[in-house]
Motif scaffolding. Structure first.
Motif, PDB file in Angstrom:
ATOM      1  N   VAL A 184      59.129  36.133  55.401  1.00 55.13           N
ATOM      2  CA  VAL A 184      58.542  35.120  56.195  1.00 55.13           C
ATOM      3  C   VAL A 184      58.883  33.820  55.723  1.00 55.13           C
ATOM      4  O   VAL A 184      58.843  32.584  56.476  1.00 55.13           O
ATOM      5  CB  VAL A 184      57.091  35.216  56.174  1.00 55.13           C
ATOM      6  CG1 VAL A 184      56.536  36.303  56.772  1.00 55.13           C
ATOM      7  CG2 VAL A 184      56.356  34.954  54.803  1.00 55.13           C
ATOM      8  N   VAL A 185      59.658  33.511  54.500  1.00 58.04           N
ATOM      9  CA  VAL A 185      60.134  32.592  53.845  1.00 58.04           C
ATOM     10  C   VAL A 185      61.377  32.309  54.252  1.00 58.04           C
ATOM     11  O   VAL A 185      62.345  31.284  53.500  1.00 58.04           O
ATOM     12  CB  VAL A 185      59.672  32.088  52.726  1.00 58.04           C
ATOM     13  CG1 VAL A 185      58.228  32.052  52.290  1.00 58.04           C
ATOM     14  CG2 VAL A 185      60.328  33.160  51.488  1.00 58.04           C
ATOM     15  N   SER A 186      62.013  33.609  54.761  1.00 61.45           N
ATOM     16  CA  SER A 186      63.648  33.387  54.971  1.00 61.45           C
ATOM     17  C   SER A 186      64.077  32.866  56.190  1.00 61.45           C
ATOM     18  O   SER A 186      63.036  32.637  57.215  1.00 61.45           O
ATOM     19  CB  SER A 186      63.995  34.797  54.765  1.00 61.45           C
ATOM     20  OG  SER A 186      63.882  35.676  55.798  1.00 61.45           O
ATOM     21  N   ASP A 190      62.147  34.546  61.953  1.00 59.46           N
ATOM     22  CA  ASP A 190      61.689  34.891  63.539  1.00 59.46           C
ATOM     23  C   ASP A 190      61.856  36.381  63.962  1.00 59.46           C
ATOM     24  O   ASP A 190      61.552  36.368  65.228  1.00 59.46           O
ATOM     25  CB  ASP A 190      62.574  33.779  64.286  1.00 59.46           C
ATOM     26  CG  ASP A 190      61.903  32.361  64.398  1.00 59.46           C
ATOM     27  OD1 ASP A 190      60.646  32.150  63.800  1.00 59.46           O
ATOM     28  OD2 ASP A 190      62.997  31.491  64.488  1.00 59.46           O
ATOM     29  N   GLY A 191      62.595  36.965  63.259  1.00 58.72           N
ATOM     30  CA  GLY A 191      62.840  38.426  63.393  1.00 58.72           C
ATOM     31  C   GLY A 191      61.953  39.324  63.004  1.00 58.72           C
ATOM     32  O   GLY A 191      61.180  38.865  62.382  1.00 58.72           O
ATOM     33  N   PRO A 192      62.015  40.427  63.164  1.00 60.47           N
ATOM     34  CA  PRO A 192      60.971  41.629  62.588  1.00 60.47           C
ATOM     35  C   PRO A 192      61.105  42.128  61.654  1.00 60.47           C
ATOM     36  O   PRO A 192      62.146  41.832  60.635  1.00 60.47           O
ATOM     37  CB  PRO A 192      61.365  42.751  63.809  1.00 60.47           C
ATOM     38  CG  PRO A 192      62.806  42.880  64.129  1.00 60.47           C
ATOM     39  CD  PRO A 192      63.060  41.277  64.227  1.00 60.47           C
ATOM     40  N   PHE A 193      59.900  42.356  60.820  1.00 58.63           N
ATOM     41  CA  PHE A 193      59.788  42.865  59.563  1.00 58.63           C
ATOM     42  C   PHE A 193      59.407  44.475  59.812  1.00 58.63           C
ATOM     43  O   PHE A 193      58.375  44.378  60.363  1.00 58.63           O
ATOM     44  CB  PHE A 193      58.718  42.170  58.823  1.00 58.63           C
ATOM     45  CG  PHE A 193      58.548  42.848  57.280  1.00 58.63           C
ATOM     46  CD1 PHE A 193      59.129  42.597  56.374  1.00 58.63           C
ATOM     47  CD2 PHE A 193      57.409  43.785  57.249  1.00 58.63           C
ATOM     48  CE1 PHE A 193      58.961  43.227  55.063  1.00 58.63           C
ATOM     49  CE2 PHE A 193      57.104  44.312  56.162  1.00 58.63           C
ATOM     50  CZ  PHE A 193      58.060  43.945  54.997  1.00 58.63           C
ATOM     51  N   GLY A 235      66.150  41.093  61.489  1.00 58.07           N
ATOM     52  CA  GLY A 235      65.039  40.761  60.732  1.00 58.07           C
ATOM     53  C   GLY A 235      65.105  41.288  59.311  1.00 58.07           C
ATOM     54  O   GLY A 235      66.378  41.472  58.668  1.00 58.07           O
ATOM     55  N   THR A 236      64.203  41.840  58.967  1.00 52.53           N
ATOM     56  CA  THR A 236      64.143  42.504  57.534  1.00 52.53           C
ATOM     57  C   THR A 236      63.632  43.773  57.459  1.00 52.53           C
ATOM     58  O   THR A 236      62.714  44.241  58.230  1.00 52.53           O
ATOM     59  CB  THR A 236      63.207  41.737  56.685  1.00 52.53           C
ATOM     60  OG1 THR A 236      63.679  40.529  56.510  1.00 52.53           O
ATOM     61  CG2 THR A 236      63.232  42.622  55.250  1.00 52.53           C
ATOM     62  N   LEU A 237      64.219  44.790  56.872  1.00 54.56           N
ATOM     63  CA  LEU A 237      63.865  46.430  56.864  1.00 54.56           C
ATOM     64  C   LEU A 237      63.377  46.698  55.473  1.00 54.56           C
ATOM     65  O   LEU A 237      64.184  46.416  54.485  1.00 54.56           O
ATOM     66  CB  LEU A 237      65.209  47.373  57.247  1.00 54.56           C
ATOM     67  CG  LEU A 237      65.035  48.875  57.253  1.00 54.56           C
ATOM     68  CD1 LEU A 237      63.707  49.299  57.759  1.00 54.56           C
ATOM     69  CD2 LEU A 237      65.998  49.534  57.513  1.00 54.56           C
TER      70      LEU A 237
END
Length: 449
Positions: A184-186, A190-193, A235-237
């Motif tokens: 959320v701070v990267s 706006d992409g999915p987590f 986003g982030t995986l």
């Protein structure tokens, strides 16, 4: 509360005099380096929170050693130089090491930076208002201890990059919250987590869960399915308990990390991935690699930036703060004004919390239910007490019972106590997750839904 520690390595006597005169320096516990010795080694021993380093041409080895050193994430650096190009120093600053001041120096800016860090490290603790939480918050994380502020600075540094991160820490320390905060701070916020527990993956469906499948790829594939790499696109995986992934499947994950490409099961077309990988484990990685549970080459791919998740016992003052934090939110939810007694706070501060924040939160939830208006020590039920109760239940095992039957009882009771969490169960029993699965297959164990 002890003062934050400041490490000073400055050769220019005029610069040293100017810095020592700053009020921002005087509020720290000062550690001055021995000029004839390597400042990096001295800093590692001193365990200081902030380091002021005057860089010279002779410091190339120390700067190089700092690139992959844990101090890079644990310490806030203020580098001083005469402005001559220093590629290694530039690399450290780009990785978020801290500030680089070039001559002529603006001492007011230096003092401002020192005050900012000092305020982060020094937070008074109060617990007299049952409706309030007194802990600092960063993303999804709460905590005012120096260990947590060090973690916040680490997250800020890595968040601005696309570097893969590997979170290492005990069960219950909040590794998924760290991963989510990093997201959320990267710039990928706006992409999915997307989070997946690698220890819970069925070996038969790992390929499908990771990479997806197309309709008709295998029996039961009635429609296309997106794997987690596609779900997390842009986003982030988060790969939780990644060391529990079956060893033979880890090479497939490695190939994706190396090539950035994957193919859904049954598909002909290769897909490109654009995700940041954040992995986590509560294992001791050296043991997992030594025991051929986890691939060393996969570790190096994932651990471009290791992040340590501090156990609650190393977060001075946070246990009482978290107890008040959980209580305040529960009070607000139910419109109550229950509060912790002084003796309860003393018990909380003295207990080691082996289950970390998760255990503390559950203890406060139980105490909230049991107490009328004031939570007393007897309302705080910890795992230690649960263990004693469990021991009393098993103390009557008959002499002469078969060892394999005793083993079965121990496994099934521990599994039930962990709400079916197989990773935690294996860790508590001191066996591998693979051994646990084999035992459960032998018992024909079916998890209750």
């Amino acid at each position: 509360m002890s003062l934050p520690k400041l490490f000073l390595h400055v050769q220019d006597p005029l610069l040293a005099s100017d810095l020592l005169a700053l009020k921002g320096v005087q509020q720290y516990e000062l550690n001055v380096s021995y000029q004839e010795e390597c400042w990096l080694q001295q800093l590692a021993i001193s365990q200081c929170d902030v380091a002021i380093i005057e860089v010279s041409s002779a410091d190339s080895d120390s700067l190089q050693g700092l690139v992959d050193h844990p101090l890079l994430s644990q310490t806030e650096f203020l580098f001083f130089s005469k402005g001559e190009p220093a590629p290694m120093l530039d690399q450290l600053i780009q990785k978020g090491a801290g500030f680089h001041y070039r001559a002529p120096f603006n001492v007011k800016s230096v003092e401002s930076s020192l005050n900012e860090v000092f305020n982060e490290l020094s937070v008074p603790q109060q617990y007299d208002n049952p409706q309030a939480s007194y802990l600092d918050q960063f993303g999804l994380l709460v905590g005012s201890s120096s260990a947590m502020h060090s973690l916040y600075r680490t997250i800020r540094k890595v968040a601005n990059t696309n570097t893969n991160a590997f979170i290492i820490g005990e069960s219950g320390t909040g590794k998924e919250l760290i991963a989510n905060t990093l997201h959320v701070v990267s710039h990928r916020a706006d992409g999915p987590f997307v989070a997946i527990n690698c220890g819970a993956l069925s070996p038969e469906l790992i390929d499908s869960e990771l990479f997806g499948h197309v309709k008709g790829a295998f029996t039961g594939a009635h429609k296309d399915h997106q794997g987690v790499f596609e779900q997390a696109e842009g986003g982030t995986l988060f790969l939780d308990e990644v060391t529990e992934m079956p060893f033979e499947y880890q090479v497939k994950l490695l190939r994706v990390l190396e090539s950035g490409e994957y193919k859904p099961v049954g598909a002909q077309q290769v897909k490109k991935t654009n995700v940041r990988i954040v992995a986590a484990t509560n294992r001791i990685l050296s043991d997992a690699i030594r025991d051929d549970v986890f691939r060393e080459d996969l570790y190096f791919r994932l651990a471009q930036f290791p992040i340590m998740s501090p156990p609650l016992r190393e977060r001075e003052g946070d246990a009482c703060g978290l107890a008040q934090h959980f209580l305040a939110y529960r009070n607000a939810q139910d419109g109550q004004q229950k509060q912790l007694s002084a003796s309860s706070l003393e018990k909380i501060s003295q207990y080691s919390w082996p289950g970390n924040v998760r255990e503390l939160k559950h203890a406060i939830e139980r105490a909230y239910i049991l107490a009328d208006q004031t939570i007393l020590p007897e309302h705080l039920i910890t795992n230690a007490l649960n263990d004693q109760a469990e021991n009393s239940k098993t103390s009557g095992i008959p002499i002469g019972m078969r060892l394999d039957d005793i083993e079965k009882i121990a496994i099934l009771k521990t599994l039930k106590n962990n709400d079916g969490n197989r990773t935690d169960t294996a860790n508590q029993l001191g066996i591998s997750i693979k051994t646990l699965y084999n035992k459960l297959d032998k018992y024909e164990y079916v998890q209750e839904l």
